[in-house]
Design an enzyme around this catalytic site. Structure first.
Site, PDB file in Angstrom:
ATOM      1  CE  LYS A 185      -6.148   1.845  -0.338  1.00 46.33           C
ATOM      2  NZ  LYS A 185      -6.586   1.881   1.004  1.00 46.33           N
TER       3      LYS A 185
ATOM      4  CE1 TYR B  34     -15.115   3.070  -2.316  1.00 49.05           C
ATOM      5  CE2 TYR B  34     -13.286   3.534  -3.798  1.00 49.05           C
ATOM      6  CZ  TYR B  34     -13.772   3.355  -2.514  1.00 49.05           C
ATOM      7  OH  TYR B  34     -12.932   3.443  -1.444  1.00 49.05           O
TER       8      TYR B  34
ATOM      9  CE  LYS C  51      -3.574   2.396   2.598  1.00 55.64           C
ATOM     10  NZ  LYS C  51      -4.577   2.326   3.663  1.00 55.64           N
TER      11      LYS C  51
HETATM   12  C1  PBG Z   1      -7.266   3.626   5.692  1.00 55.88           C
HETATM   13  C2  PBG Z   1      -7.653   3.336   4.299  1.00 55.88           C
HETATM   14  C3  PBG Z   1      -7.506   4.220   3.222  1.00 55.88           C
HETATM   15  C4  PBG Z   1      -8.107   3.620   2.128  1.00 55.88           C
HETATM   16  C5  PBG Z   1      -8.576   2.380   2.539  1.00 55.88           C
HETATM   17  N1  PBG Z   1      -8.272   2.214   3.880  1.00 55.88           N
HETATM   18  C6  PBG Z   1      -6.945   5.592   3.168  1.00 55.88           C
HETATM   19  C7  PBG Z   1      -5.656   5.873   3.763  1.00 55.88           C
HETATM   20  O1  PBG Z   1      -4.773   5.025   3.858  1.00 55.88           O
HETATM   21  O2  PBG Z   1      -5.493   7.021   4.174  1.00 55.88           O
HETATM   22  C8  PBG Z   1      -8.221   4.259   0.780  1.00 55.88           C
HETATM   23  C9  PBG Z   1      -9.298   3.787  -0.118  1.00 55.88           C
HETATM   24  C10 PBG Z   1      -9.630   4.697  -1.238  1.00 55.88           C
HETATM   25  O3  PBG Z   1      -8.982   5.738  -1.479  1.00 55.88           O
HETATM   26  O4  PBG Z   1     -10.589   4.371  -1.943  1.00 55.88           O
HETATM   27  N2  PBG Z   1      -6.566   2.728   6.391  1.00 55.88           N
END
Ligand code: PBG
Length: 385
Positions: free
Chosen positions: A309, A374, A255
């Site tokens: 991600k 989504y 991530k």
């Molecule tokens: C938080 C989390 C995030 C997303 C999923 N879980 C945001 C972040 O890390 O600040 C992002 C998902 C998206 O942007 O659709 N743990």
């Protein structure tokens, strides 16, 4: 090196090969490398397809005219390598307090924060469309956030209530969760903050409690999105000890610290709350090998599936992950990716449905088994005809 008949497709040959990626190939000699055992960064990836080394055999023009197999819909369907189906989707939904509420999220047109009763209706709709899984994200107002993040493992928080309600009403849909402290944390971080540092080990204890509360509520797939070190092993051990042998972990293994999460942070109420950035725990966008180390580590600690991600900007990571580990691989088409497509379509600059499906197909081509998106219900409606 095993060589094969020129009439055979490279990926139908068997046999070990000493090939190391990067070995120059004699392009004139057909090679059988599809199922080679390759040494990739210290990992033996057996039975892994190495598309990188394929050398398809073809005649000279005009004997070969590649347009022949593109000439009609029937042939295009026959030769299509990847397909997108409803089975590929995990649908992220936002749950909030109240009843009968479906509150639009301005930065994510078509996406809502729903109260538990409405999330159940959404889950019913998703299951009827054939979507296999739903992923629950809680929205919390600033008044629900604390420094000790105790709401995160409260068995009665919105997310856990939604899990129970969906399990009761729509038992056939798989439920995935989010494990991270950000939506319960006064400062919007995924871990506890001590003297400006996002601390790792104390956060893991909290993530384990959160995991167990979700598993007890009936979650099927736990989704740690926090990027702390060592959390997968701790969560797996806790799940096993508590008898949740079949509860899966889909690790947000790779991530990145991404600006593409902007609209999501609005959706969960974290934009205003977040102090600083997440760069000490989420990955640097310049790195690729580190993603492989993280994925390998999480699989070794007991992750059942892994995620990359954001999605489209990181397809190279999806492909490497698939080729290197062969584990169930997912990508998250995140909020910013969604909203960019929506915004351009809203302006009449692109065809929304076609761009949506093309972007989702890209994940399949990159080797993903599925996509958190989504767009899941909209894409499902089109794919179902
Ligand atoms: C938080 C989390 C995030 C997303 C999923 N879980 C945001 C972040 O890390 O600040 C992002 C998902 C998206 O942007 O659709 N743990």
């Amino acid at each position: 090196m095993v060589s094969c008949q020129s009439t055979r497709r490279p990926d139908t040959c068997h046999g070990p090969s000493p090939l190391v990626i990067g070995t120059p190939l004699n392009a004139g000699t057909p090679r059988c490398l599809g199922l080679a055992s390759a040494k990739i960064h210290g990992t033996h990836a057996m039975s892994t397809k190495l598309d990188i080394s394929m050398r398809p055999t073809q005649a000279e023009f005009p004997a070969t005219r590649l347009r022949r197999t593109r000439s009609a819909p029937a042939v295009r369907a026959l030769v299509r390598q990847n397909t997108l189906t409803v089975d590929d989707f995990i649908w992220p939904v936002f749950v909030r307090s109240g009843e009968g509420i479906e509150e639009p999220i301005p930065s994510m047109p078509g996406v809502f924060r729903r109260s538990v009763d409405k999330v159940v209706e959404a889950a019913r709709e998703a299951a009827d469309l054939g979507i296999p899984a739903i992923c629950i994200f809680p929205y919390t107002g600033i008044e629900e956030r604390t420094e000790d993040c105790a709401g995160a493992w409260d068995s009665d928080n919105h997310a856990n209530r939604a899990i129970r309600a969906i399990k009761a009403a729509v038992p056939e849909i798989a439920i995935m969760t989010d494990v991270a402290l950000d939506t319960y944390n006064i400062n919007g971080h995924d871990g506890f903050v001590e003297n400006g540092e996002i601390v790792n080990d104390r956060t893991i204890d909290a993530l384990v409690k959160m995991t167990l509360s979700q598993a007890e509520a009936g979650a099927d797939i736990i989704g740690p999105s926090d990027m702390m070190d060592g959390r997968i092993g701790a969560m797996r051990t806790a799940l096993e000890s508590a008898g949740h042998h079949n509860v899966m972990i889909l690790s947000y293994a790779a991530k990145y610290a991404s600006a593409f999460y902007g609209p999501f942070r609005d959706a969960v109420g974290a934009s205003g709350a977040l102090t600083g950035d997440k760069k000490t725990y989420q990955m640097d966008p310049g790195n690729s090998d580190e993603a492989m180390r993280l994925i390998e580590r999480d699989l070794a600690e007991g992750a059942d599936m892994i995620m990359v991600k954001p999605g489209l900007p990181y397809l190279d990571i999806c492909r490497r992950a698939r080729d290197t580990f062969g584990a169930p691989t997912f990508a998250y088409q995140v909020s910013g990716e969604y909203s960019m497509i929506k915004a351009a379509a809203h302006n009449g600059w692109i065809d929304e449905d076609r761009v949506m499906l093309e972007s989702l197909m890209a994940f399949k081509r990159a080797g993903c088994d599925g996509i958190l998106t989504y767009f899941a219900p909209a894409a499902a409606r089109i794919l179902n005809g």
